[in-house]
Design a protein around this motif. Sequence first.
Motif, PDB file in Angstrom:
ATOM      1  N   GLN A 212      -1.480   6.470   0.330  1.00 44.91           N
ATOM      2  CA  GLN A 212      -2.776   5.913   0.725  1.00 44.91           C
ATOM      3  C   GLN A 212      -2.785   5.430   2.172  1.00 44.91           C
ATOM      4  O   GLN A 212      -3.760   4.839   2.631  1.00 44.91           O
ATOM      5  CB  GLN A 212      -3.142   4.748  -0.205  1.00 44.91           C
TER       6      GLN A 212
ATOM      7  N   PHE B 284     -11.776  -0.250   1.697  1.00 42.98           N
ATOM      8  CA  PHE B 284     -10.476  -0.156   1.017  1.00 42.98           C
ATOM      9  C   PHE B 284     -10.675   0.087  -0.482  1.00 42.98           C
ATOM     10  O   PHE B 284     -10.058   0.971  -1.072  1.00 42.98           O
ATOM     11  CB  PHE B 284      -9.683  -1.457   1.220  1.00 42.98           C
TER      12      PHE B 284
ATOM     13  N   ILE C  82      -7.800   1.435  -2.708  1.00 45.19           N
ATOM     14  CA  ILE C  82      -6.764   0.491  -2.290  1.00 45.19           C
ATOM     15  C   ILE C  82      -7.113  -0.878  -2.849  1.00 45.19           C
ATOM     16  O   ILE C  82      -8.249  -1.349  -2.706  1.00 45.19           O
ATOM     17  CB  ILE C  82      -6.662   0.434  -0.754  1.00 45.19           C
TER      18      ILE C  82
ATOM     19  N   ALA D 245      -5.983   4.139   4.478  1.00 50.99           N
ATOM     20  CA  ALA D 245      -5.974   2.777   5.008  1.00 50.99           C
ATOM     21  C   ALA D 245      -6.164   2.786   6.523  1.00 50.99           C
ATOM     22  O   ALA D 245      -6.922   1.971   7.070  1.00 50.99           O
ATOM     23  CB  ALA D 245      -4.663   2.081   4.644  1.00 50.99           C
TER      24      ALA D 245
ATOM     25  N   ILE E 105       0.856  -1.179   0.000  1.00 53.73           N
ATOM     26  CA  ILE E 105       0.000   0.000   0.000  1.00 53.73           C
ATOM     27  C   ILE E 105       0.897   1.235   0.000  1.00 53.73           C
ATOM     28  O   ILE E 105       1.695   1.413   0.919  1.00 53.73           O
ATOM     29  CB  ILE E 105      -0.929   0.018   1.226  1.00 53.73           C
TER      30      ILE E 105
END
Length: 456
Positions: free
Chosen positions: A189, A212, A217, A193, A185
Amino acid sequence: MSKTQPARGMRDFLPADIRKRNYVINIIREVYESYGFEPLETPAIENLETLTGKYGEEGNQLMFKILKRGEKLDLARGENLADLALRYDLTVPLARVVANYKNELPRFFKRYQIQPVWRADRPARGRFREFYQCDVDAIGSHSMVVEAELISAVCEILTRLGFDDFTIRINHREVLRSLLNKTGIPESQHSDALVAIDKLDKIGRESVSYEFIQRGISSEAGDKLFDLFEQISQIVSDKIKDRFNINGEILLALTTFLDYQKGEWNVLENEIIKILEFSTNNHLLVDPTLARGLSYYTGAIFEIQVPDLAGSLGGGGRYDGLIGMFGKEQIPACGFSLGLERIVVVMEERGMFDKLIADGKLKDDSADVLITLWNEESVGESLKLAGELRQKGLRALVYPEADKLGKQFKYASQLNIPFVCVLGDEELAANKVTLKNMTTGTQEKFLRTEVAGEIK
């Protein structure tokens, strides 16, 4: 007809509610002050620029913003319509105060603050749009002694309130970021998250996975992260026979999921282990899935859980970069916040207040004694007797008008007042008072000078 219900997510507090809340607040205040924390209050309204950019995207969306007033509000010009907001929490206002009064405050500033905050959130069980936070913060030190003292104070409060099954989960933002990096990730981001992971214990893995994806994501990265969490949980489970028996061996095992960088081990060894070593209570649990959604956290983070509440009773952590947003100097800081509303909800559902009332630790009445009004001629003597009893430290309530004794007794019973003083013609002539015990129903005459002692 106008609606009589308060706005959604807001509440009225009747006398019995206030007594319960004040009991909890007084315990919190006593403990905080016993640790040397000083009181602080800040305005309900802050400049919008003070609050924005401190909580992350979700926090910005949940602020109650206030429209510009009068000439400032020009709809035609299409400007930002708000310039103020109700405070979202007590931490950012504290950071503003420290930056503003830096030269007037001690180098190590320890403060507590018990005030309401407002969030345009969706109301739920134990979750409201207006609620009290009971914050305690230590400013000016990087030492892990700060975290240990905050944890100790919170544990003492919960224990004094009657909780014996709470767990304080502890994690570190750098450990989380290492796990996010390991799953692929990107750093851009990480904030998204963390906001989603913070909801894991409330909405479950499937819903967090969906969030997500909504935040851009990849599902593969999310699945990999949850697999790591499960492996870590298994390690913790295998190595802890008693869930509160935590040691360096477990933390060392967790590093198998990190990148073995020296900095990451320092986080585990020098910070988390020291916090555990300094903290003498047995309620701590290292939980690498703990995230805390607010973006200003930089180090150790904590959250309180009890078995019968989804979500937490409170939480906090270290935020060494927040105060620097208001000035040139970065000043280390760490804090813990207790949610008054959630504590009261759990205590009510568990019957903890009933036990406190039965043990005499919490009053469920408005007065110790009711003074009756026999007739209009006796008003002066009834008021005088009430004053005499108050001088002796009793809470005395005078019935507001002459009425039948039966109705006055019924009123005392309705308010749970344990004693009633009757001043009739016979009592006035003998300088005596008839004292009725509302619990047993018995009544007896006493000299006016003896009544206070009999009630006590």
